[in-house]
Motif scaffolding. Structure first.
Motif, PDB file in Angstrom:
ATOM      1  N   THR A 279     -24.419 -36.246   7.991  1.00  0.00           N
ATOM      2  CA  THR A 279     -25.639 -35.761   7.338  1.00  0.00           C
ATOM      3  C   THR A 279     -25.603 -34.240   7.210  1.00  0.00           C
ATOM      4  OG1 THR A 279     -26.860 -37.599   8.278  1.00  0.00           O
ATOM      5  CG2 THR A 279     -28.169 -35.749   7.474  1.00  0.00           C
ATOM      6  N   LEU A 280     -25.186 -33.586   8.275  1.00  0.00           N
ATOM      7  CA  LEU A 280     -25.139 -32.113   8.253  1.00  0.00           C
ATOM      8  C   LEU A 280     -24.185 -31.584   7.186  1.00  0.00           C
ATOM      9  CD1 LEU A 280     -25.237 -31.343  12.089  1.00  0.00           C
ATOM     10  CD2 LEU A 280     -27.060 -30.986  10.440  1.00  0.00           C
ATOM     11  N   CYS A 281     -23.127 -32.347   6.898  1.00  0.00           N
ATOM     12  CA  CYS A 281     -22.173 -31.940   5.856  1.00  0.00           C
ATOM     13  C   CYS A 281     -22.862 -31.767   4.508  1.00  0.00           C
ATOM     14  CB  CYS A 281     -21.082 -33.001   5.673  1.00  0.00           C
ATOM     15  SG  CYS A 281     -19.891 -33.027   6.979  1.00  0.00           S
ATOM     16  N   ARG A 282     -23.999 -32.443   4.336  1.00  0.00           N
ATOM     17  CA  ARG A 282     -24.653 -32.437   3.026  1.00  0.00           C
ATOM     18  C   ARG A 282     -25.724 -31.357   2.883  1.00  0.00           C
ATOM     19  NH1 ARG A 282     -26.666 -38.224   3.604  1.00  0.00           N
ATOM     20  NH2 ARG A 282     -28.051 -37.669   1.900  1.00  0.00           N
ATOM     21  N   ILE A 283     -25.895 -30.552   3.932  1.00  0.00           N
ATOM     22  CA  ILE A 283     -26.968 -29.544   3.870  1.00  0.00           C
ATOM     23  C   ILE A 283     -26.625 -28.412   2.907  1.00  0.00           C
ATOM     24  CG2 ILE A 283     -28.192 -27.789   5.213  1.00  0.00           C
ATOM     25  CD1 ILE A 283     -28.181 -29.705   7.518  1.00  0.00           C
ATOM     26  N   CYS A 284     -25.438 -27.847   3.094  1.00  0.00           N
ATOM     27  CA  CYS A 284     -24.991 -26.770   2.209  1.00  0.00           C
ATOM     28  C   CYS A 284     -23.475 -26.624   2.402  1.00  0.00           C
ATOM     29  CB  CYS A 284     -25.705 -25.447   2.519  1.00  0.00           C
ATOM     30  SG  CYS A 284     -25.335 -24.806   4.152  1.00  0.00           S
ATOM     31  N   LYS A 285     -22.862 -25.789   1.603  1.00  0.00           N
ATOM     32  CA  LYS A 285     -21.395 -25.688   1.649  1.00  0.00           C
ATOM     33  C   LYS A 285     -20.903 -25.117   2.988  1.00  0.00           C
ATOM     34  CE  LYS A 285     -20.662 -25.708  -3.289  1.00  0.00           C
ATOM     35  NZ  LYS A 285     -20.411 -24.961  -4.532  1.00  0.00           N
ATOM     36  N   LEU A 286     -21.684 -24.155   3.524  1.00  0.00           N
ATOM     37  CA  LEU A 286     -21.282 -23.601   4.820  1.00  0.00           C
ATOM     38  C   LEU A 286     -21.274 -24.694   5.891  1.00  0.00           C
ATOM     39  CD1 LEU A 286     -20.652 -21.173   6.711  1.00  0.00           C
ATOM     40  CD2 LEU A 286     -23.109 -21.044   7.138  1.00  0.00           C
TER      41      LEU A 286
ATOM     42  N   ASN B  30     -34.950 -23.075   6.063  1.00  0.00           N
ATOM     43  CA  ASN B  30     -34.821 -22.286   4.828  1.00  0.00           C
ATOM     44  C   ASN B  30     -33.386 -22.160   4.347  1.00  0.00           C
ATOM     45  OD1 ASN B  30     -37.627 -21.371   4.294  1.00  0.00           O
ATOM     46  ND2 ASN B  30     -37.378 -20.638   6.394  1.00  0.00           N
ATOM     47  N   ILE B  31     -32.709 -23.265   4.298  1.00  0.00           N
ATOM     48  CA  ILE B  31     -31.326 -23.246   3.832  1.00  0.00           C
ATOM     49  C   ILE B  31     -31.304 -23.631   2.361  1.00  0.00           C
ATOM     50  CG2 ILE B  31     -29.044 -24.305   4.105  1.00  0.00           C
ATOM     51  CD1 ILE B  31     -29.865 -24.824   7.060  1.00  0.00           C
ATOM     52  N   VAL B  32     -30.582 -22.827   1.596  1.00  0.00           N
ATOM     53  CA  VAL B  32     -30.502 -23.104   0.152  1.00  0.00           C
ATOM     54  C   VAL B  32     -29.421 -24.154  -0.085  1.00  0.00           C
ATOM     55  CG1 VAL B  32     -29.973 -22.102  -2.110  1.00  0.00           C
ATOM     56  CG2 VAL B  32     -31.234 -20.770  -0.381  1.00  0.00           C
ATOM     57  N   ASN B  33     -29.754 -25.176  -0.848  1.00  0.00           N
ATOM     58  CA  ASN B  33     -28.781 -26.208  -1.199  1.00  0.00           C
ATOM     59  C   ASN B  33     -27.891 -25.674  -2.318  1.00  0.00           C
ATOM     60  OD1 ASN B  33     -27.351 -28.451  -1.814  1.00  0.00           O
ATOM     61  ND2 ASN B  33     -29.088 -29.669  -2.530  1.00  0.00           N
ATOM     62  N   ASP B  34     -26.656 -25.338  -1.985  1.00  0.00           N
ATOM     63  CA  ASP B  34     -25.758 -24.802  -3.007  1.00  0.00           C
ATOM     64  C   ASP B  34     -24.818 -25.871  -3.563  1.00  0.00           C
ATOM     65  OD1 ASP B  34     -24.411 -25.022  -0.634  1.00  0.00           O
ATOM     66  OD2 ASP B  34     -23.703 -22.944  -0.551  1.00  0.00           O
ATOM     67  N   PHE B  35     -25.121 -27.148  -3.288  1.00  0.00           N
ATOM     68  CA  PHE B  35     -24.353 -28.245  -3.904  1.00  0.00           C
ATOM     69  C   PHE B  35     -24.983 -28.601  -5.250  1.00  0.00           C
ATOM     70  CE2 PHE B  35     -23.429 -29.655   0.614  1.00  0.00           C
ATOM     71  CZ  PHE B  35     -22.061 -29.429   0.539  1.00  0.00           C
ATOM     72  N   THR B  36     -24.160 -29.030  -6.186  1.00  0.00           N
ATOM     73  CA  THR B  36     -24.707 -29.695  -7.363  1.00  0.00           C
ATOM     74  C   THR B  36     -25.021 -31.128  -6.929  1.00  0.00           C
ATOM     75  OG1 THR B  36     -22.562 -30.515  -8.072  1.00  0.00           O
ATOM     76  CG2 THR B  36     -23.212 -28.334  -8.898  1.00  0.00           C
ATOM     77  N   PRO B  37     -25.894 -31.826  -7.633  1.00  0.00           N
ATOM     78  CA  PRO B  37     -26.181 -33.218  -7.250  1.00  0.00           C
ATOM     79  C   PRO B  37     -24.910 -34.066  -7.189  1.00  0.00           C
ATOM     80  CG  PRO B  37     -27.753 -32.469  -8.891  1.00  0.00           C
ATOM     81  CD  PRO B  37     -26.735 -31.385  -8.756  1.00  0.00           C
TER      82      PRO B  37
END
Lengths: 389, 179
Positions: free
Chosen positions: A37-44, B156-163
């Protein structure tokens, strides 16, 4: 704490205000599902989580194995991070296991150090080859745990070939330090993993062998520190096999010797063979697997053990359990066991602690006093009390 | 007893057993030996130290090697459980088998304090406080993490993935849902 106050004022973006190494430490405490799940939060988070997620992989259902293997093949860089792979698949006649897919992904895992495979993965009953054992080569493998399907051992035409395939697989991995070979069978006492006489497996780094005792003569090791042997119910080769193992151990190095056997007759043979040909274990464990849950050692067996004990030169811990249920309400005859332990202590001056049936004792100032079973197990260097071996 | 001095110059007399949960302090005490001298903790404030040194009434690990844990203690992972965010009474009730009363008090902190505790735990080297539940939600997702969108919102983390990228990473890691 200036850093966190600033972070708070600036809306607390966790990934900016906690150092990456600290985030990784926290991530390591999460379950695999949570890490995914954490992998999907953001690229970092993805970059921090993926190496942790793929480092130790344990999968228990076929669909997940297929999904994992397909993912690894699609992204070979993931394969590089896998260090431990446990495929613990239950037998299901209605599910088809894609063994080629598993093999293809395994071939990419060049940094794998631990591999554990359940019998379904090796099942070749339908005429297929056991390609995983025949082709897989993992240059950094340190530990492997192979459970062979019983049909591969019981069917006489396959008896040697399955054992030989396992042996050839091991021979391709001289880096191995810990090997566990067992047959998937409730009544494993009737199964024997016998290799062809010409087969020899050189494992110069092997420190611990667990599993089928009759497979052991195929191995050439130099410095075994521990053996946990399962003896078949009908075998006359106990002395021959113990004699074969003895030169693989170093009498000057602490050695742990465990045996699972199927009746008093085998216990007699094991005690005689070990005390005569390999008298230097520091810890000796004997576990009977063919008795009723609450049975205890008979008088003759206790006497036989007493006769063999003086031959041991370095024995410090002796564990003998005859009953199966350690936490049973009925716990045998404690007074009778204490008398036996006292007698063994007199026969073997080096003996410091003893576990018999349901209780542990240690020698304090010449007297045998009861003490914690858990403590005994730790000091004796034995695996979990309830472990099969 | 051990005397600790925090970054805001407050002094704390604390039991040795408790402060030795910190590997940093344990090592310091071993190096210095028996002494009345205070131990300075320049990276830890008094409010954080109070949290960190609260004695746990929860169960403790039986065996450092993880062996022989009885059935009753199979859920025990560390002497004290880590912090999670403030929970409602109902949510908390659902987790009573998993979190002791002390833990519940411990974990009801705001985000600033949570971050400070994590940093202090890292500095003091207290593994048990660096654990997992700081991102967990005790209500609907009892055995797992909050959904990604909730975690993003919370921190407050920005989602920088595309869907598409997010769907792809979800698909790739579906095997990890296997329990």
């Amino acid at each position: 704490m200036v850093l966190t106050r600033r972070a708070y004022r600036e809306k607390m973006e966790v990934s900016r205000w906690l150092p990456n190494e600290l985030l990784v430490q926290i991530i390591q405490h999460f379950s695999k599902a949570e890490q995914a799940t954490l992998c999907r939060i953001c690229k970092l988070f993805r970059d921090l989580c993926l190496p942790v997620l793929y480092r130790d992989v344990k999968i228990k259902n076929t669909q997940s194995v297929h999904s994992f293997c397909a993912g690894v093949i699609e992204n070979p860089s993931r394969a590089d991070t896998v260090r431990s792979l446990v495929l613990d698949l239950p037998y299901n006649p209605y599910t088809r296991i894609r063994r080629k897919l598993i093999l293809t992904s395994l071939k990419l895992m060049l940094r794998l150090t631990h591999l554990s495979i359940s019998p379904c993965v090796l099942d070749n009953r339908h005429g297929g080859r056991c390609a995983l054992l025949e082709e897989c080569s993992l240059p950094r493998l340190i530990s492997c745990d192979i459970t062979v399907p019983r049909w591969g051992v019981l069917d006489s035409p396959l008896q040697n070939s399955t054992a030989d395939l396992v042996a050839v697989f091991l021979a391709r991995h001289p880096t191995l330090k810990h090997v566990r070979i067992q047959v998937d069978s409730y009544d494993s006492g009737s199964c024997r993993m016998v290799t062809s006489p010409s087969i020899r497996v050189s494992l110069p780094n092997l420190e611990c062998y667990e599993g089928d005792a009759v497979f052991m003569p195929a191995i050439d090791a130099m410095d075994l520190k521990e053996v946990r042997l399962v003896w078949p119910s009908k075998d006359e080769d106990i002395e021959k096999i113990v004699t074969r193992i003895s030169p693989m151990t170093n009498p000057d190095v602490s050695f742990i010797c465990s045996h699972v056997y199927w009746g008093d007759r085998s216990l007699d043979q094991i005690m005689t063979a070990v005390s005569t040909h390999m008298p230097h274990p520091r810890t000796l464990r004997l576990r009977c697997f063919g008795t009723f849950p609450f049975s205890t050692l008979n008088h003759n067996t206790i006497r036989r053990i007493t006769e063999c004990l003086p031959k041991f030169t370095k024995l410090v811990h002796l564990a003998i359990h005859h009953g199966r249920d350690y936490y049973a309400a009925s716990r045998g005859n404690k007074d009778k066991d204490r008398v036996a332990v006292k007698r063994w202590g007199e026969s073997c001056p080096t003996l410091e602690a003893c576990f018999l049936n349901y209780y542990a004792w240690r020698k304090v100032g010449g007297r045998w006093e009861e003490y914690s079973i858990e403590e005994f197990w730790i000091l004796a260097g034995l695996p979990d009390l309830t472990a099969y071996y | 007893m051990v005397l600790l001095v925090t970054s805001d110059n407050e002094q704390f007399q604390t039991e040795k057993d408790i402060v030795e949960r910190s590997v940093l302090i344990k090592n310091m005490l071993e190096d210095v030996g028996e002494s009345d001298q205070p131990i300075p903790l320049p990276n830890v404030s008094s409010s954080v130290l109070k949290k960190v040194t609260q004695p746990s009434t929860g169960p403790t690990e039986i065996d450092v090697r993880g062996r022989y844990l009885s059935t009753a203690s199979t859920t025990v992972e560390s002497p004290s459980r880590p912090p999670i965010l403030e929970q409602s009474q109902d949510e908390t009730r659902k987790r009573t088998t998993d979190i002791s009363e002390w833990d519940q008090k411990f974990i009801t902190v705001d985000q600033e304090m949570l971050f400070e505790i994590i940093l202090a735990a890292n500095y003091l080297d207290i593994k048990s406080l660096l654990c997992r539940r700081w991102l967990q939600d005790g209500s609907q997702h009892d055995q797992g993490a909050r959904p990604p969108e909730e975690i993003r919102k919370l921190f407050n983390i920005v989602n920088d993935f595309t869907p598409e990228e997010e769907a792809q990473i979800k698909k790739e890691n579906e095997w990890a849902e296997d329990r």
